[in-house]
Motif scaffolding. Structure first.
Motif, short mmCIF file in Angstrom:
data_model
loop_
_atom_site.label_atom_id
_atom_site.label_comp_id
_atom_site.label_asym_id
_atom_site.label_seq_id
_atom_site.Cartn_x
_atom_site.Cartn_y
_atom_site.Cartn_z
N VAL A 112 0.83 -1.21 0.00
CA VAL A 112 0.00 0.00 0.00
C VAL A 112 0.87 1.26 0.00
O VAL A 112 0.45 2.30 -0.53
CB VAL A 112 -0.96 -0.01 1.20
CG1 VAL A 112 -1.96 -1.13 1.09
CG2 VAL A 112 -0.22 -0.07 2.52
N VAL A 116 0.13 4.24 -2.75
CA VAL A 116 -0.17 5.65 -2.45
C VAL A 116 1.03 6.56 -2.66
O VAL A 116 0.93 7.77 -2.43
CB VAL A 116 -0.69 5.80 -1.01
CG1 VAL A 116 -1.93 4.97 -0.80
CG2 VAL A 116 0.38 5.41 0.01
N ARG A 136 -2.64 10.72 2.03
CA ARG A 136 -2.18 9.48 1.37
C ARG A 136 -2.00 8.36 2.39
O ARG A 136 -2.39 7.21 2.13
CB ARG A 136 -0.87 9.73 0.63
CG ARG A 136 -1.02 10.59 -0.63
CD ARG A 136 0.33 10.88 -1.26
NE ARG A 136 0.21 11.68 -2.47
CZ ARG A 136 0.35 11.22 -3.71
NH1 ARG A 136 0.62 9.94 -3.89
NH2 ARG A 136 0.23 12.01 -4.75
N ALA A 140 -3.94 4.82 2.71
CA ALA A 140 -3.21 3.55 2.83
C ALA A 140 -3.73 2.73 4.01
O ALA A 140 -3.89 1.52 3.91
CB ALA A 140 -1.72 3.82 2.97
#
Length: 649
Positions: A112, A116, A136, A140
């Motif tokens: 992740v 991001v 962000r 995530a």
């Protein structure tokens, strides 16, 4: 799919409820926006859906309420406000800790992070992240357990245009793969550009629930932004020509030298300015907001239903709709109502559609066709979602333990506290040895007679209190619960880690004190006492008991200070009470208890078990040991009671 029925918040005193009877659906594969101004009840709706706030109504996530879902983080990903995490924890460490809590492989954190775009910032502290990077990281965290539904509260607030486009592209990609996305927005144009369905809230009630095409047609209308040093003269000329041609044109005088013209085109306005020799600095198509509740009011008027406008505003740059109450309209006809509802001609529709489309589409002369529900494939290619993961049906009993270990070792607070305890204990031991008249056992433990507890016991209690108290200040587990969940599995993991930490601290304290005393005063003060087994058991039991008291008190009162206060209260308050209760004359004693137990149970204690049992009995008979045992038992019962009460609620 999300189904919300009759969501109503509890009224506050004499005020009406912030949310009143809100019902809507958010379908899978679509992006649904809750649109409203600040104070309209958008955040309250989300909190009621996630059972974070008291109220009425119920919400189903794919046919199940949230409290009936065994693992909510695997069904619903939540982003409400800033990321709840310790500011000293690293980005990667925070995600790895949440991986352990959700029961997903630790490699998911790196996946992740790459999704991001935070790979280069994975070693940064949470407290140093900018607003865009925090968004962000929040996304995530929401995507970590591969949830089907994403619920986000104003995710683009205070973001740059580039960050907002990236975030909407990621949400569109999630919806394109069959997920459900529900987010709150305050900008109608942003909702028209990025949502598939728009639910408009006003004063806690739904005033419109529309498809994005219908929303853009009834809520937004095109206009021409004009800037000229001769704005009053140009406004008068446009109104005069509109009256002569019997056209519905509305000219709104705004601040400075700006005009907003509704019902005309850039070509017509430019020709008028050219014919009369008027200098024009700006002439661009924009989208004007018709104000809160416009969708509900104009949907009943047939003239307003012809107003175009479907997609993205570009011509005016960063301009937005202005409050009409603060403007001075200069109209081309005597009836003001006719100008707001009259439909523009075919040329105006074409210009409006060009203004509402993307820059590439405007340059190509795109028509006013409805925007497809799926975003641009190029944006999808730039924001790929993490691969799906296989979730085990049976939860692992080690999952809370992994989470607690990563939580405790992810920041330096525990290590600094332990180091400070060792230094204070060593200095205290040296001072006590210099003064003299201190027994050997108290000297090695650095426990003056004047203090209720030694520094090591206070440090163990503080570390135990931080296990829960620090977590309530930075509730990483509370994204979809509102607070740290009170589960017995999580409590067992915290007690186990606190016990191991306390035992380690007990061993290091005695070892450091003995070494410092040997270096300063020689071997005389480092002799091992004859009754070292009972003293060692008492010492380790004291530190483990203080650590557990801190954990339980902080878990009950949700405060680190309360946890440490409970540790100090044991020798100050509980010990005198226990001594007073035991001070009276005793007719009978428990002498010979191990022997009678062996005779009763027909058991032979292996490895001299009678001796260890007698040591344990002597520890419990001591005032501090008995008081600490009593306090830990009472705190444990209180914690279990609060856990059961929260489950009943």
């Amino acid at each position: 799919m999300i189904q919300a029925f009759g969501l109503t918040s509890n009224p506050r005193k004499d005020l009406p409820p912030a949310v009143d009877d809100v019902s809507f659906e958010a379908c899978a594969g679509h992006v649904t926006a809750l649109l409203g101004t600040p104070g309209s009840g958008r955040t309250t709706v989300l909190r009621l859906m996630l059972e974070l706030q008291q109220g009425r109504g119920f919400t189903y996530f794919r046919g199940r309420p949230l409290h009936r879902i065994a693992h909510p983080s695997r069904e619903v990903g939540v982003l409400l406000g800033d990321v709840p995490g310790h500011p000293a924890r690293t980005v990667r460490g925070h995600l790895r800790m949440l991986c352990a809590a959700a029961g997903v492989p630790v490699r998911r954190a790196d996946e992740v992070l790459e999704t991001v775009g935070l790979v280069s910032l994975r070693d940064e502290r949470l407290g140093t992240l900018s607003r865009g990077m925090d968004r962000r990281l929040g996304l995530a965290c929401a995507l970590l357990a591969d949830p089907h539904t994403l619920v986000l509260d104003d995710p683009t607030a205070d973001l740059s245009a580039r960050e907002a486009r990236w975030l909407h592209g990621t949400l569109r990609a999630h919806a394109a793969q069959g997920g459900t996305v529900l987010l709150t927005l305050s900008d109608p144009k942003e909702a028209a550009r990025n949502a598939d369905r728009v639910v408009t809230l006003e004063r806690g009630r739904i005033v419109a629930d529309q498809d994005v095409t219908e929303f853009a047609r009834t809520r937004l209308r095109p206009r021409v932004a004009v800037r000229s040093p001769h704005a009053p003269r140009l406004a008068a000329l446009l109104a005069k020509e509109a009256r002569s041609a019997r056209r519905s044109v509305e000219v709104v005088r705004e601040s400075g030298n700006r005009l907003s013209v509704y019902g005309s085109t850039c070509a017509d306005i430019g020709e008028t300015a050219f014919r009369h020799g008027i200098l024009v600095h700006q002439l661009a198509d924009e989208v004007g907001d018709m104000g809160p509740g416009a969708g509900a009011s104009t949907s009943e008027e047939p003239d307003a239903a012809d107003a175009p406008g479907r997609s993205r505003a570009q011509g005016g740059g960063d301009t937005t709709g202005t409050d009409k109450a603060a403007l001075r309209p200069v109209t081309g006809q005597p009836e003001p109502a006719a100008h707001a509802t009259a439909a523009p001609d075919r040329d105006q529709q074409t210009a409006a559609a060009a203004a509402l489309s993307s820059p590439t589409d405007s340059a190509a002369g795109a028509d006013s066709a409805p925007r497809p529900p799926i975003a641009d494939p190029r944006s999808l290619a730039l924001t790929p979602l993490p691969p799906p993961i296989s979730v085990r049906s049976a939860p692992s009993p080690l999952r809370p333990l992994r989470y607690e270990l990563r939580r405790a070792t992810g920041i330096s607070t525990g290590f600094l506290t332990a180091g400070a305890v060792l230094v204070v204990s060593a200095v205290t031991a040296v001072l006590l040895a210099r003064i003299g008249h201190t027994p050997q056992a108290r000297l090695l433990a650095a426990w003056p007679r004047e203090l209720p507890l030694p520094p090591a016991a206070l440090g163990a209690g503080l570390l135990g209190a931080l296990a829960f108290g620090d977590e309530f200040r930075h509730p990483a587990l509370a994204a979809d619960r509102g607070t740290v969940p009170r589960r017995l599995g999580l409590l067992t993991a915290k007690l186990l880690v606190a016990a191991v930490t306390a035992l380690t601290l007990a061993f290091l304290t005695v070892g450091c004190d003995a070494e410092v005393l040997y270096l300063v005063y020689g071997r005389e003060l480092t002799q091992v006492p004859a009754d070292w087994p009972s003293l060692s058991a008492s010492w380790m039991g004291l530190l483990v008991g203080c650590a557990w008291a801190g954990v339980l008190a902080a878990g009950i009162f949700r405060s680190t200070t309360a946890g440490l206060a409970a540790v100090v209260a044991v020798p100050v308050v509980v010990v005198p009470l226990v001594q007073k209760a035991w001070a009276g004359s005793s007719v009978r004693t428990a002498a010979g208890l191990p022997l009678r137990l062996r005779e009763t149970l027909w058991l032979q204690w292996p490895f001299g078990g009678e001796r260890y049992l007698s040591v344990l009995a002597r520890v419990l008979v001591q005032p501090v040991g008995g008081a600490l045992t009593l306090s830990v038992t009472a705190l444990l019962c209180a914690y279990v009671l609060t856990t059961l009460r929260s489950r009943v609620r």
